[in-house]
Scaffold this active site. Structure first.
Site, PDB file in Angstrom:
ATOM      1  N   LYS B  20     -59.461 115.611 -29.847  1.00 25.74           N
ATOM      2  CA  LYS B  20     -59.085 115.059 -31.141  1.00 25.74           C
ATOM      3  C   LYS B  20     -59.689 115.887 -32.269  1.00 25.74           C
ATOM      4  CE  LYS B  20     -59.065 110.589 -31.259  1.00 25.74           C
ATOM      5  NZ  LYS B  20     -59.818 109.340 -31.074  1.00 25.74           N
ATOM      6  N   ARG B  89     -64.542 107.841 -34.447  1.00 24.31           N
ATOM      7  CA  ARG B  89     -63.715 107.822 -33.240  1.00 24.31           C
ATOM      8  C   ARG B  89     -64.244 108.784 -32.184  1.00 24.31           C
ATOM      9  NH1 ARG B  89     -57.614 108.245 -35.307  1.00 24.31           N
ATOM     10  NH2 ARG B  89     -58.494 109.890 -36.614  1.00 24.31           N
ATOM     11  N   GLY B  98     -57.348 105.427 -24.692  1.00 18.48           N
ATOM     12  CA  GLY B  98     -57.847 104.055 -24.713  1.00 18.48           C
ATOM     13  C   GLY B  98     -59.124 103.835 -23.955  1.00 18.48           C
ATOM     14  N   MET B 100     -62.178 105.148 -24.567  1.00 20.70           N
ATOM     15  CA  MET B 100     -63.448 105.135 -25.277  1.00 20.70           C
ATOM     16  C   MET B 100     -63.358 104.432 -26.629  1.00 20.70           C
ATOM     17  SD  MET B 100     -65.367 108.587 -24.247  1.00 20.70           S
ATOM     18  CE  MET B 100     -64.053 109.514 -24.965  1.00 20.70           C
ATOM     19  N   ARG B 334     -52.187 115.203 -30.172  1.00 16.12           N
ATOM     20  CA  ARG B 334     -52.576 115.638 -28.824  1.00 16.12           C
ATOM     21  C   ARG B 334     -51.292 115.922 -28.054  1.00 16.12           C
ATOM     22  NH1 ARG B 334     -54.662 109.607 -27.096  1.00 16.12           N
ATOM     23  NH2 ARG B 334     -52.617 108.658 -27.034  1.00 16.12           N
ATOM     24  N   HIS B 450     -49.997 100.483 -24.705  1.00 21.05           N
ATOM     25  CA  HIS B 450     -50.926 100.950 -23.672  1.00 21.05           C
ATOM     26  C   HIS B 450     -50.283 101.018 -22.293  1.00 21.05           C
ATOM     27  CE1 HIS B 450     -54.075 100.225 -20.582  1.00 21.05           C
ATOM     28  NE2 HIS B 450     -54.673 101.201 -21.264  1.00 21.05           N
ATOM     29  N   SER B 796     -46.842 129.471  13.583  1.00 22.46           N
ATOM     30  CA  SER B 796     -46.757 128.397  12.609  1.00 22.46           C
ATOM     31  C   SER B 796     -48.058 127.610  12.664  1.00 22.46           C
ATOM     32  CB  SER B 796     -45.560 127.493  12.922  1.00 22.46           C
ATOM     33  OG  SER B 796     -45.461 126.498  11.935  1.00 22.46           O
ATOM     34  N   CYS B 864     -46.954 124.381   8.933  1.00 18.57           N
ATOM     35  CA  CYS B 864     -46.145 123.174   9.042  1.00 18.57           C
ATOM     36  C   CYS B 864     -46.985 121.907   9.066  1.00 18.57           C
ATOM     37  CB  CYS B 864     -45.199 123.241  10.237  1.00 18.57           C
ATOM     38  SG  CYS B 864     -46.040 123.254  11.804  1.00 18.57           S
ATOM     39  N   TYR B 884     -44.073 131.284   4.805  1.00 18.28           N
ATOM     40  CA  TYR B 884     -43.401 130.077   4.324  1.00 18.28           C
ATOM     41  C   TYR B 884     -44.225 128.834   4.647  1.00 18.28           C
ATOM     42  CZ  TYR B 884     -42.019 129.282   9.169  1.00 18.28           C
ATOM     43  OH  TYR B 884     -42.046 129.059  10.528  1.00 18.28           O
TER      44      TYR B 884
END
Lengths: 907, 907
Positions: B20, B89, B98, B100, B334, B450, B796, B864, B884
């Site tokens: 902030k 703040r 929300g 703090m 923000r 909220h 694999s 895998c 892969y």
């Protein structure tokens, strides 16, 4: 492809000519009196297995070589005028005593018999003839020998005589006739009379015996693979007759005493007998020393030959000889199978005599042999009297239940039961019973009988020729001296004295011979790999020192908790959910553990003692779910019974009165409490149960969950150290953390150890040095070796767990479910839990050591798994760059020698 | 150490200034209307935690900076004539909405109140005063807000009004009086009147809130470590008043619609209100579009600011603004928390607008977000009617049982129950309930309340402001539309439409938006790592294709046997000890498995299909010992009951008659047979029980023990291939062997596969190509990679098992017993079963690939295990050189994007 070699070409190629054949060739070359003969190669044997029959070209070559022999012997094979008789013997590249077939006196038929009579005498010739027929029938035609034995025994009984040699010529003629009848009846054909046909059949029979069941079993048991020996050779040799009269004899000689190793001609002989009589142990032969009087010329010739053989082979020899009409022939020689202690003594002696080098002397003694020397012996202090005595054929002390049957010995032995095999005499067919028996007792035979030779080669305790022992097979009883003993009862044998005892007799660790001490000293000089011991208790520490351990590589701390009075506290400690209570209980355990450490430090003096903090999962200290469930069931049942007494109908009042007593035993409330307690424990135990305990909550994971446990343990270590330092001992402490997989674990524990160390130092004012290290038994620890070595001053591979993790094999599951199949199908050559797997686990160890030493140059690396005492694994350890191995105290000498071997082989 | 920074110094150092604070500085720099103020750094916060109190030098610095602000604002802090009020703040480096504390209107007391009245009006000033007292009491002095709310509600009730704004000035005076009384009663002291004291207390309170429970929980849940954010900054800012009359307002703006991503100003505002009124969701605000009419000048200013913000931050912004008497102020900005689909859309849009590069666009979308986009939605074909409708606040479909309490939501959610949290409105304290709920429904609040913000950030389905939903907490009921629903009953939410349904409604896979398709196309362009799918069935194969898998990396063949009709045959097959019978039963399974393979080949067309031969231990297909024991007990009991009928005393003949019927049900012989059968199975199952199943008889070990199983499986594969080849499909078959630890196993299986392949080719005349490979999931296979690569064409990695073996952790035991503690004590940072362990398992993989490729240059290497679908693990896979990854179909898009991210990061 040349398939037949005459003896006169000297050769040592055992793979091609077999051991016996190569020996005969060599002996001929160095001028020993070997009867003329030739060898059919193992290549011919392999050819036979490829073609499934004897090829004509082989028999052509045989015939060609026979001609040469005929010339040398001055006799002609199959010639009725002056017939040549031959022996046909097997000779594999590796000695497999008694495993394969032999046919003697081959070449006889009704016609050639006449020629034999002409050149010897009628009785002798018929005796040879009946021997040949029965042997050929048994070996080549597979007829049960019982039929022939019965005829012989019947005759002797009728004639009221004891020995075969007392049978007169007419009876022998009858026997020959009857033998031929047996052959006709059993095979439906006449006994083969063509000598060449006889020879061809005998050769094929020898070839075939290579794949016979007992041969295959033997090779499997002794690890004789195809690479080591692939097929047998066949030795065809002019017959010489030890049974040609009282100026003839047959015998077995050793260039040194195979039982003690003493440097003297040793052996046995029998006058007027063929070799088979000695080996089979049917008649008890005379010691060779008597020959000095009876046949002095031959005896001195044997003394000369003994020297020649050892000079050539640089190894103690076991040779067969025959005297025919005062002329000596040597029929076979091979490296003598000796008692391990004899092996050790001869090694030292032969080095001192300048026959071999020190390294050769060391390599002669196989590390596994020492294990046998570690065999316990009868405690002389017990004062127990033997009830009978036999010939001490293979040393050691063995107790076990009597069995008469080798199959039964095998069956019971496999289940872990200790058995003693008791037989009149043993045969190659009995060998499977030897493997599983603790010891062997025979009523007949001498030190060179089958039982003695095989038992010695296996390092099994053996007593032979115990004439005071009489077996009653039908009654399943045996009389030993004056005592009747039933099958299944326990007896004890002392193979070093020949003594036989009823029941189990106390044994003690054997003392090392001066020669063994010498060998081990040499081994210590040569080896670079350190050898330490794995111990559980102070008693183990004493043993470790005695057997030459250079310290303790693994002191397991958990086994100290298994003594009953400690276990109860341990269990309480585990079951409490309250940290204070846990600490309190641990404080009760502390002085006990401290006391053990003090004792161990005093014993090990200034040698390193590596202490592993608690390792097993906690549930291992608790009863199992099954046990607890049963206990609760039992208690509930008991309670119900008591309750039933209350509700007994009135008309059963008498019973009620009787049962009231029962009711008083315990009141129900007490039982209810017991049940409730057990149920509480059961609940907690169930909480601790794991799906894969091998991979569960154990080792340092416990240490981090309950830090107070490790804190107590290291406090006990340091306090013990303080006490012994005050006494002047300088303990060399190494603290080791099990099951580590990440550096954080190690840091976490180290911080706490430092704190305890400082605390004890502060309280006592005494400085306590120690080193800090980690077990390497989790694969991730290997991968993080570089980082771990920043924190740990030493690594110790726990190769048991590391092998499990590397293979993803749970040892018990694998050995029960698929490892045997894997070995059988050659998926795996060995059991990796017995012999360290060099390709997988070994490679992992190598990268671990490399990465670890990159961080800490002087990182000390040990191995403390079971592999640390196994010779092949020790060799692998040396290759991977390990600094020391650690094994059970009993295996320490084995490891010392194996480490020296590894050094010599890889220098 | 400088601890205070004025806003006018532009800076983006979020770690120092908090998000902030950095935003306020930047906005000031680029010329946005930010009220004067300053930031207290996170460093000061850390200092506070070190010293445990506010240091004098900090307050000195604060006072110095206040002077600057006073000058700019033309007001003086604490001055009764013209008082400066400030907001205090919190501003952590990472947004924790929300979480703090904030205190507004600070600087008021009875004296300064007079100055405020002078410059505004009395009603306004008292309204501000009562807000300040209650907020300060709640936040700084920790007094339960309920006491203040009660007073307010009481007043409104008495006055019969609805809104706070309708309260008259006299009542406000009374309220202020009563508030001060509450403070005195609860704290025992007067409400603090010194403005500097107020300020110091407020700053300390913000610092303290950083370590408050809900803050700590939040950071833990979202993985915000100390390295990312260490302490909070404090922003002290001149108060501006959105509640200064009808020419004032407060609001929240988004530079784009956070729900849809649409490129338009989005937000809500409230006239004559303070910011807290909007965020708390107490009054429902108006959409920002209405401002166009109501406050046209402000609106067009906001449009301009929207552009400026995005140009500066290159990210969608979520900003707070206040209008005080027609003047606009921006109080905070923000990065906007957006719906994942909005994230995707804005990424594509912002790239097209030239705001960001394609790579930046890709990196903006976190792979985990896609998982949410895979959320299922209500099947439109069901035709089920909703019973009510709210605001669609966070999309997706969620069903679950109603709970009213966040604690209960957490408790039930943890046990795996699916719950929907239903609340009037939510507060930061409720957040723990969000994590475990499937969805959230509130009766109040809008899209920026909220509940909406938090649910969106978690990707949870959320419906807000459902005014037709009325909660009766006491009765534990809720009225939804016209239906009464009880706690525990199931409802379904549609977060995309706001619809609410009673009961569970069928859902379907969601369709990808064109933007998501675009993003994934870009990801496919950039990534080098292949992405395949793990499948069990043909249905999975369809899904795999739909989600963009480039083939099947793991087709598990055993799950095909779990269908009831197949399982019976499978069990019989396992239980028989007869090989012929086993083969016969396998032949019954063959067509079923073949059929599955055909379907899969048809779906995957010419993409590779990697088929893993049977892997799990056979006992997994059988009932457990416990199950069987219970069955036998039950049957025995049943039999006893039947028998009791036979022995019923005569005088109970009526009962006997009744029970005769029962007896007829089954004859005893039948039950006896059942019991005997079960006992037979039990015996066999007991034989199969293993101590450590993870390390037991499974995978290729089964394949070698019962070769006929693998033979059947590959036959099914090849026969299926033939059938589809005839249809024109060109299947790309890869056969893979599990649990391999030695090359011999692989050779053994390969030989048999070749034989079956040739056999099928011969019978059908069709050539069937395939590749042969091995799983790498046993550590020894890693060590033998060089040798294995001679036989296998591809590797694999089964990273699940490999992780277990590398750590010697059994996953279930570890996660139940010690992994949570290990994470807590930082012994391990992550759960290695969730995130691939780069240091241990990763290193092992690297050497394996290196050694494997040394032997076979073009060796293909896949992963895998479950890690194959986890973004951080995928990054590690790329680093280790894997070709892969393969993961569950649902995770395929996640993997595609994660692979692209990995590529961009490491380029």
């Amino acid at each position: 492809m040349k398939m037949v070699y005459l003896f006169h070409k000297g050769s040592d190629d055992k793979k091609l000519l077999g051991g016996k054949g190569a020996g005969l060739c060599s002996m001929t070359e160095i001028g020993l009196p070997v009867p003329p003969g030739f060898v059919i190669t193992t290549e011919a044997c392999r050819e036979y297995y490829k073609k499934k029959r004897i090829m004509k070209n082989l028999m052509d070559e045989v015939k060609k070589n026979l001609k040469v022999i005929e010339k040398k012997a001055g006799k002609i094979f199959g010639n009725p005028a002056n017939p040549l008789l031959v022996s046909v013997r097997s000779g594999a590249p590796v000695s497999m005593p008694g495993m394969m077939d032999t046919v003697l006196n081959l070449g006889l038929n009704d016609e050639t018999l006449k020629g034999l009579i002409r050149h010897t005498d009628e009785r002798f010739a018929y005796d040879v003839y009946r021997r040949f027929i029965s042997m050929f029938c048994k070996i080549v035609l597979n007829i049960d020998e019982k039929f022939f034995d019965d005829v012989l025994e019947e005759t002797k009984k009728k004639m009221k005589i004891r020995y075969d040699s007392e049978i007169d010529v007419n009876s022998l003629k009858d026997i020959v006739h009857e033998y031929k009848e047996i052959c006709r009846k059993k095979t439906g054909k006449e006994f083969p009379s063509d000598p060449y046909h006889q020879l061809s059949l005998a050769i094929e029979s020898v070839f075939r015996s290579w794949m016979g069941k007992r041969c295959v079993d033997y090779r499997k048991e002794f690890g004789i693979t195809q690479e080591i020996a692939d097929g047998t050779a066949v030795d065809v040799c002019t017959m010489v007759f030890g049974n040609a009269g009282n100026d003839s004899a047959t015998g077995v000689g050793f260039t040194r005493d195979p039982g003690t190793g003493e440097n003297m001609l040793y052996g046995e002989y029998m006058v007027n007998a063929q070799g088979e009589d000695v080996v089979a142990g049917i008649r008890t032969p005379k010691p060779i020393s008597e020959m000095k009087k009876e046949m002095p010329k031959i005896y001195s010739e044997l003394l000369r030959i003994r020297k020649m053989l050892e000079r050539h082979y640089k190894e103690v020899q076991d040779f067969e000889f025959t005297v025919e009409k005062n002329k000596l022939y040597i029929l076979q020689t091979r490296n003598a199978k000796m008692n391990p202690s004899a092996f050790v003594k001869t090694s030292v002696d032969m080095f001192r005599e300048g026959l071999i080098t020190k390294e050769e002397a060391l390599l002669r003694v196989k590390p596994e042999m020492l294990e046998t020397l570690m065999h316990r012996r009868i405690n002389p202090k017990t004062g127990v009297k033997p009830v009978a005595k036999g010939i001490p054929a293979s040393p050691g002390a063995a107790s076990g239940r009597i069995v008469f049957d080798p199959d039964e010995a095998e069956r019971k032995g496999r289940t872990g039961e200790r058995v003693i095999l008791v037989r009149e005499e043993t045969k190659p067919d009995d060998i499977h019973g030897f493997f599983r028996a603790q010891g062997i007792l025979t009523t007949r035979g001498g030190k060179t009988s089958h039982a003695a030779v095989v038992a010695r080669s296996m390092g099994k305790t053996c007593v032979t020729g115990a004439e005071d022992v009489v077996i009653d097979q039908k009654a399943k009883m045996v009389r030993i001296g004056k005592t009747m003993v039933r099958k299944g009862e326990i007896i004890t044998l002392d193979g070093s004295t020949g003594n036989i005892y009823i029941g189990e007799v106390e044994t003690v660790d054997s003392e090392f011979s001066p020669e063994l001490e010498e060998i081990l000293r040499w081994a210590d000089e040569i080896r670079t790999l350190g050898v330490r011991a794995n111990i559980n208790t102070p008693e183990d520490a004493v043993r470790a020192r005695k057997f030459g351990a250079e310290g303790v590589g693994l002191c397991r701390t958990e086994r100290m908790f298994n003594q009953p009075e400690r276990l109860i506290i341990m269990q309480e400690m585990i079951l409490t959910e309250n940290r204070e209570e846990r600490t309190e209980l641990l404080n009760k355990l502390l002085p006990m553990q401290k006391d053990d450490f003090k004792k161990i430090f005093r014993i090990m003096k200034n040698l390193p003692v590596t202490i592993r903090l608690l390792d097993p999962p906690l549930h291992e200290f608790l009863p199992t779910v099954e046990e607890l469930t049963h206990e609760i069931e039992y208690l509930t049942h008991f309670k119900d019974t008591l309750q039933a007494v209350d509700h007994l109908p009135k008309h059963l009042s008498l019973l009620t009165r009787e049962l009231k007593g029962l009711k008083k035993i315990k009141d129900k409330k007490y039982i209810d409490k017991l049940i409730a307690d057990k149920e509480d424990v059961l609940r907690k135990v169930k909480n601790l149960v794991e799906v894969n305990p091998m991979l569960g909550h154990r080792g340092v994971r416990i240490g981090i969950t309950y830090p107070e446990i490790y804190e107590m343990q290291v406090r006990a270590v340091f306090e013990a150290a303080v006490d012994v330092i005050k006494e002047g001992v300088k303990p060399k402490i190494e603290i080791m953390v099990p099951q580590v997989c990440t550096a954080q674990e190690l840091k976490w524990v180290k911080e706490r150890i430092i704190k305890v160390n400082k605390d004890v130092e502060k309280k006592t004012g005494i400085k306590i040095g120690y080193r800090f290290g980690t077990m390497i038994e989790v694969v991730r620890a290997c991968m993080r070796a570089g980082r771990l070595a920043e924190i740990a001053e030493f690594f110790s591979f726990g190769t048991n767990d590391l092998t499990q993790a590397t293979f993803s094999f749970s040892r018990e599951d694998a050995e029960n479910k698929f490892l045997p199949l894997y070995n059988e199908r050659k998926i795996l050559q060995d059991n990796p839990f017995e012999i360290l797997d060099i390709k997988g686990v070994g490679r992992l160890m190598m990268v671990t050591i490399e990465w670890g030493k990159k961080t800490r140059k002087n990182l000390k690396v040990g191995v403390c798994g079971e592999h640390g005492g196994e010779p092949r694994s020790i060799e692998i350890c040396r290759q991977t760059g390990v600094d020391y191995v650690s094994c059970s105290p009993y295996r320490v000498p084995v490891a010392r020698l194996a480490a020296a071997h590894a050094e010599i082989k890889h220098k």
